[in-house]
Design a protein around this motif. Structure first.
Motif, PDB file in Angstrom:
ATOM      1  N   ALA A 213       0.814  -1.218   0.000  1.00 37.17           N
ATOM      2  CA  ALA A 213       0.000   0.000   0.000  1.00 37.17           C
ATOM      3  C   ALA A 213       0.846   1.266   0.000  1.00 37.17           C
ATOM      4  CB  ALA A 213      -0.926   0.008   1.218  1.00 37.17           C
ATOM      5  N   GLY A 214       2.143   1.158   0.247  1.00 38.24           N
ATOM      6  CA  GLY A 214       3.007   2.327   0.353  1.00 38.24           C
ATOM      7  C   GLY A 214       2.961   3.261  -0.842  1.00 38.24           C
ATOM      8  N   PRO A 215       3.111   2.761  -2.086  1.00 40.17           N
ATOM      9  CA  PRO A 215       3.043   3.683  -3.224  1.00 40.17           C
ATOM     10  C   PRO A 215       1.712   4.431  -3.309  1.00 40.17           C
ATOM     11  CG  PRO A 215       4.027   1.608  -3.892  1.00 40.17           C
ATOM     12  CD  PRO A 215       3.544   1.407  -2.488  1.00 40.17           C
ATOM     13  N   GLY A 216       0.621   3.740  -3.004  1.00 45.32           N
ATOM     14  CA  GLY A 216      -0.665   4.422  -3.012  1.00 45.32           C
ATOM     15  C   GLY A 216      -0.759   5.488  -1.943  1.00 45.32           C
ATOM     16  N   LEU A 217      -0.183   5.205  -0.763  1.00 46.16           N
ATOM     17  CA  LEU A 217      -0.174   6.209   0.305  1.00 46.16           C
ATOM     18  C   LEU A 217       0.650   7.430  -0.099  1.00 46.16           C
ATOM     19  CD1 LEU A 217       0.246   3.991   3.502  1.00 46.16           C
ATOM     20  CD2 LEU A 217      -1.806   5.223   2.763  1.00 46.16           C
ATOM     21  N   ALA A 218       1.820   7.182  -0.703  1.00 40.88           N
ATOM     22  CA  ALA A 218       2.653   8.309  -1.139  1.00 40.88           C
ATOM     23  C   ALA A 218       1.952   9.122  -2.220  1.00 40.88           C
ATOM     24  CB  ALA A 218       3.999   7.786  -1.646  1.00 40.88           C
ATOM     25  N   HIS A 219       1.262   8.444  -3.134  1.00 40.71           N
ATOM     26  CA  HIS A 219       0.517   9.156  -4.174  1.00 40.71           C
ATOM     27  C   HIS A 219      -0.612   9.980  -3.558  1.00 40.71           C
ATOM     28  CE1 HIS A 219      -1.994   9.790  -7.774  1.00 40.71           C
ATOM     29  NE2 HIS A 219      -0.887   9.586  -8.455  1.00 40.71           N
ATOM     30  N   ALA A 220      -1.274   9.418  -2.545  1.00 39.38           N
ATOM     31  CA  ALA A 220      -2.340  10.156  -1.867  1.00 39.38           C
ATOM     32  C   ALA A 220      -1.781  11.374  -1.133  1.00 39.38           C
ATOM     33  CB  ALA A 220      -3.063   9.230  -0.882  1.00 39.38           C
ATOM     34  N   CYS A 221      -0.571  11.260  -0.587  1.00 43.24           N
ATOM     35  CA  CYS A 221       0.060  12.417   0.051  1.00 43.24           C
ATOM     36  C   CYS A 221       0.287  13.536  -0.954  1.00 43.24           C
ATOM     37  CB  CYS A 221       1.385  12.006   0.688  1.00 43.24           C
ATOM     38  SG  CYS A 221       1.238  10.939   2.131  1.00 43.24           S
TER      39      CYS A 221
END
Length: 359
Positions: A213-221
């Motif tokens: 989920a990390g890339p999605g979290l960074a994209h959401a940031c």
């Protein structure tokens, strides 16, 4: 020979990173030897302890691959194909260089382990390590060498995989699957009940889910930074963060998993999950510290890689008259956005994990 020549001609800062790779590989190898020695004295539960010892090994391997990605010698430049140095040969050279660092770490760990056991020159420190390392039992040499080979081979394989020619992933992927895997990990730990603190399957699923989920979290940031009529500063901060999400996301997710595990361990009754009663005995705290240090260092190495990749963009902005203070402020805004999202995520996962382990 090419890998050795490239390593010898590297800058001092990169040499320091390689020494750090050797150091963390030594720590992971020492933990594997500790588990092996414990298995000779107490075979029951040795397989589960080995699984837990693979966690620091995986963290060290991830850090080694991240450091290799920051090595300028591993990147293809104009004209290198003409002399036979395409992407594949450079990736293999980087893998060999990483394997050398891992082998050095394994050799140091084996020498230190045997020295503390008194197998080389007598017992140091008045024999304080003899009982801890089960010096009264012979150490299986073939098994020890096999475990030591895991470290350089794993680091080399991860480096070759990270530097292989491939199409960059999409900026936003894996968030639903990451959430699903994290939920599965929590369900496994709930099924294991109070014994789940020593069950590696639930922890592994939870950590894999957060990493996915990390890339999605960074994209959401990045999207959060640009929300509601952004100005030039927020656009400079948010757009690059969305573009950098595939590179920063995975190590960011792993660091969230490590933070959640640390918060969970501190919240368990007695806080003994990192003490002598932990899955790796008296070295559980040292293993946790190694994993945390590797996760943080991997994220920093990924940030260095991102900075190297955006050097041309920064040069263009500087030519256009953008002051350096604006670029630094944008970088600080990106870091603040990542903290604002990832800290609550780690805390929330830790709370849910503590709930299912203490129910």
């Amino acid at each position: 020979m090419l890998a050795l020549r490239l390593a010898r001609g590297s800058r001092p800062l990169l040499q320091l990173r390689r020494l750090l790779v050797a150091a963390v590989c030594a720590g992971a190898a020492f933990l594997l030897l500790f588990v092996l020695a414990g298995a000779t004295a107490r075979p029951a539960g040795s397989f589960q302890r080995l699984l837990w010892a693979l966690v620091p090994l995986a963290a060290a391997v991830q850090f080694a691959a991240a450091v290799a990605r920051t090595d300028p010698a591993g990147r293809t430049r104009a004209g290198t194909d003409a002399v036979g140095l395409g992407p594949v040969p450079l990736a293999l050279a980087a893998a060999v260089s990483t394997a050398v660092c891992g082998a050095l770490g394994s050799a140091l760990a084996l020498a230190a382990f045997l020295h503390l056991r008194g197998d080389l020159t007598g017992l140091p420190f008045d024999g304080a390590g003899a009982g801890l390392l089960h010096a009264d039992r012979p150490l299986p040499l073939a098994a020890a060498l096999t475990l030591m080979a895991l470290v350089p081979l794993g680091a080399a394989a991860a480096t070759a995989l990270a530097l292989r020619p491939h199409t960059p992933p999409a900026p936003q992927t894996g968030l639903p699957w990451g959430i699903a895997l994290t939920a599965c990990g929590l369900a496994v730990q709930a099924w294991a009940g109070r014994g789940g603190a020593g069950n590696p399957a639930g922890w592994a699923l939870t950590a894999a889910g957060l990493a996915l989920a990390g890339p999605g979290l960074a994209h959401a940031c990045g999207a959060l930074v640009q929300a509601v009529r952004p100005g030039a500063l927020r656009l400079l901060a948010g757009r690059p963060l969305q573009e950098e999400a595939p590179r920063l996301g995975r190590p960011l997710g792993v660091l969230c998993a490590v933070g959640a595990a640390a918060l969970t361990a501190s919240a368990l009754p007695g806080g003994g999950a990192l003490g002598a009663g932990g899955p790796l005995g008296p070295l559980t705290g040292a293993a946790a510290a190694l994993v945390g240090a590797c996760a943080a260092a991997t994220l920093l190495a990924s940030a260095v890689e991102v900075r190297q990749a955006r050097a041309a963009t920064r040069a263009v902005l500087a030519d256009l008259g953008a002051p350096g203070s604006v670029l630094r402020t944008a970088a600080g805004l990106r870091a603040a956005a990542l903290l604002a999202v990832c800290v609550p995520v780690s805390w929330g996962v830790a709370q849910l994990t503590s709930l299912v382990l203490t129910r």
